[in-house]
Write a protein that holds these residues in place. Structure first.
Motif, PDB file in Angstrom:
ATOM      1  N   ILE A  22       0.857  -1.187   0.000  1.00  0.00           N
ATOM      2  CA  ILE A  22       0.000   0.000   0.000  1.00  0.00           C
ATOM      3  C   ILE A  22       0.897   1.243   0.000  1.00  0.00           C
ATOM      4  CG2 ILE A  22      -0.695   1.057   2.181  1.00  0.00           C
ATOM      5  CD1 ILE A  22      -3.371  -0.009   1.914  1.00  0.00           C
ATOM      6  N   LYS A  23       0.646   2.179  -0.911  1.00  0.00           N
ATOM      7  CA  LYS A  23       1.397   3.438  -0.934  1.00  0.00           C
ATOM      8  C   LYS A  23       0.570   4.559  -0.318  1.00  0.00           C
ATOM      9  CE  LYS A  23       4.441   2.401  -4.705  1.00  0.00           C
ATOM     10  NZ  LYS A  23       5.119   2.879  -5.889  1.00  0.00           N
ATOM     11  N   TYR A  24      -0.703   4.597  -0.653  1.00  0.00           N
ATOM     12  CA  TYR A  24      -1.632   5.585  -0.094  1.00  0.00           C
ATOM     13  C   TYR A  24      -2.909   4.838   0.253  1.00  0.00           C
ATOM     14  CZ  TYR A  24       1.397   8.812  -2.647  1.00  0.00           C
ATOM     15  OH  TYR A  24       2.475   9.491  -3.135  1.00  0.00           O
ATOM     16  N   GLY A  25      -3.422   5.044   1.428  1.00  0.00           N
ATOM     17  CA  GLY A  25      -4.672   4.396   1.794  1.00  0.00           C
ATOM     18  C   GLY A  25      -4.737   4.112   3.277  1.00  0.00           C
ATOM     19  N   SER A  26      -5.588   3.148   3.630  1.00  0.00           N
ATOM     20  CA  SER A  26      -5.757   2.826   5.042  1.00  0.00           C
ATOM     21  C   SER A  26      -6.127   1.358   5.212  1.00  0.00           C
ATOM     22  CB  SER A  26      -6.840   3.715   5.666  1.00  0.00           C
ATOM     23  OG  SER A  26      -8.085   3.485   5.026  1.00  0.00           O
ATOM     24  N   VAL A  27      -5.832   0.845   6.402  1.00  0.00           N
ATOM     25  CA  VAL A  27      -6.256  -0.488   6.808  1.00  0.00           C
ATOM     26  C   VAL A  27      -7.019  -0.294   8.110  1.00  0.00           C
ATOM     27  CG1 VAL A  27      -5.510  -2.760   7.594  1.00  0.00           C
ATOM     28  CG2 VAL A  27      -4.315  -1.643   5.701  1.00  0.00           C
ATOM     29  N   GLN A  28      -8.249  -0.789   8.118  1.00  0.00           N
ATOM     30  CA  GLN A  28      -9.112  -0.631   9.289  1.00  0.00           C
ATOM     31  C   GLN A  28      -9.407  -2.009   9.865  1.00  0.00           C
ATOM     32  OE1 GLN A  28     -13.045   0.942   8.473  1.00  0.00           O
ATOM     33  NE2 GLN A  28     -13.016   2.029  10.418  1.00  0.00           N
ATOM     34  N   ARG A  45      -5.249   5.818  -5.401  1.00  0.00           N
ATOM     35  CA  ARG A  45      -4.331   6.025  -6.530  1.00  0.00           C
ATOM     36  C   ARG A  45      -4.261   7.516  -6.778  1.00  0.00           C
ATOM     37  NH1 ARG A  45      -5.496   2.443 -11.528  1.00  0.00           N
ATOM     38  NH2 ARG A  45      -3.465   3.281 -12.023  1.00  0.00           N
ATOM     39  N   ARG A  46      -3.070   8.069  -6.805  1.00  0.00           N
ATOM     40  CA  ARG A  46      -2.878   9.498  -7.014  1.00  0.00           C
ATOM     41  C   ARG A  46      -2.290   9.738  -8.390  1.00  0.00           C
ATOM     42  NH1 ARG A  46      -1.653  12.306  -1.335  1.00  0.00           N
ATOM     43  NH2 ARG A  46      -3.068  11.029  -0.144  1.00  0.00           N
ATOM     44  N   ARG A  52      -4.092  14.071 -14.904  1.00  0.00           N
ATOM     45  CA  ARG A  52      -5.424  14.071 -14.305  1.00  0.00           C
ATOM     46  C   ARG A  52      -6.412  14.794 -15.220  1.00  0.00           C
ATOM     47  NH1 ARG A  52      -5.370  16.353  -8.427  1.00  0.00           N
ATOM     48  NH2 ARG A  52      -3.489  17.020  -9.435  1.00  0.00           N
ATOM     49  N   HIS A  53      -6.004  15.941 -15.803  1.00  0.00           N
ATOM     50  CA  HIS A  53      -6.899  16.717 -16.641  1.00  0.00           C
ATOM     51  C   HIS A  53      -7.018  16.140 -18.051  1.00  0.00           C
ATOM     52  CE1 HIS A  53      -7.388  19.609 -13.502  1.00  0.00           C
ATOM     53  NE2 HIS A  53      -6.080  19.765 -13.413  1.00  0.00           N
ATOM     54  N   GLY A  58      -1.294   8.588 -15.620  1.00  0.00           N
ATOM     55  CA  GLY A  58      -0.006   8.947 -15.023  1.00  0.00           C
ATOM     56  C   GLY A  58      -0.030   8.878 -13.515  1.00  0.00           C
ATOM     57  N   VAL A  59       0.366   7.766 -12.960  1.00  0.00           N
ATOM     58  CA  VAL A  59       0.370   7.580 -11.515  1.00  0.00           C
ATOM     59  C   VAL A  59       1.647   8.177 -10.951  1.00  0.00           C
ATOM     60  CG1 VAL A  59       0.336   5.904  -9.658  1.00  0.00           C
ATOM     61  CG2 VAL A  59      -0.990   5.487 -11.723  1.00  0.00           C
ATOM     62  N   LEU A  60       1.515   8.961  -9.886  1.00  0.00           N
ATOM     63  CA  LEU A  60       2.680   9.525  -9.207  1.00  0.00           C
ATOM     64  C   LEU A  60       3.404   8.442  -8.429  1.00  0.00           C
ATOM     65  CD1 LEU A  60       1.464  12.858  -7.589  1.00  0.00           C
ATOM     66  CD2 LEU A  60       3.115  12.582  -9.401  1.00  0.00           C
TER      67      LEU A  60
END
Length: 62
Positions: A22-28, A45-46, A52-53, A58-60
């Protein structure tokens, strides 16, 4: 202090697996009556602003 048994080790493995990659997110972790009953993973996913536009993929990567 409580000793770690096989049951505890199984849940620790499930939690670690949920965090893996996991790079960005959460585990609950959901607990009912003092017992883990569910693990939820939400991954984000960022995208960079130019892509984006334009509607691209293009994923960072940080």
């Amino acid at each position: 202090m409580k000793q770690t048994n096989e049951w505890d080790s199984a849940w620790l493995k499930r939690i670690a697996d949920s965090l893996a990659g996991i790079k960005y997110g959460s585990v609950q972790i959901v607990v009912h009556d003092g017992k883990i009953v569910q693990i939820e993973r939400t991954e984000k996913r960022r995208f960079d602003s130019a892509t984006r536009h334009a509607g691209g993929e293009g994923v960072l990567e940080n």
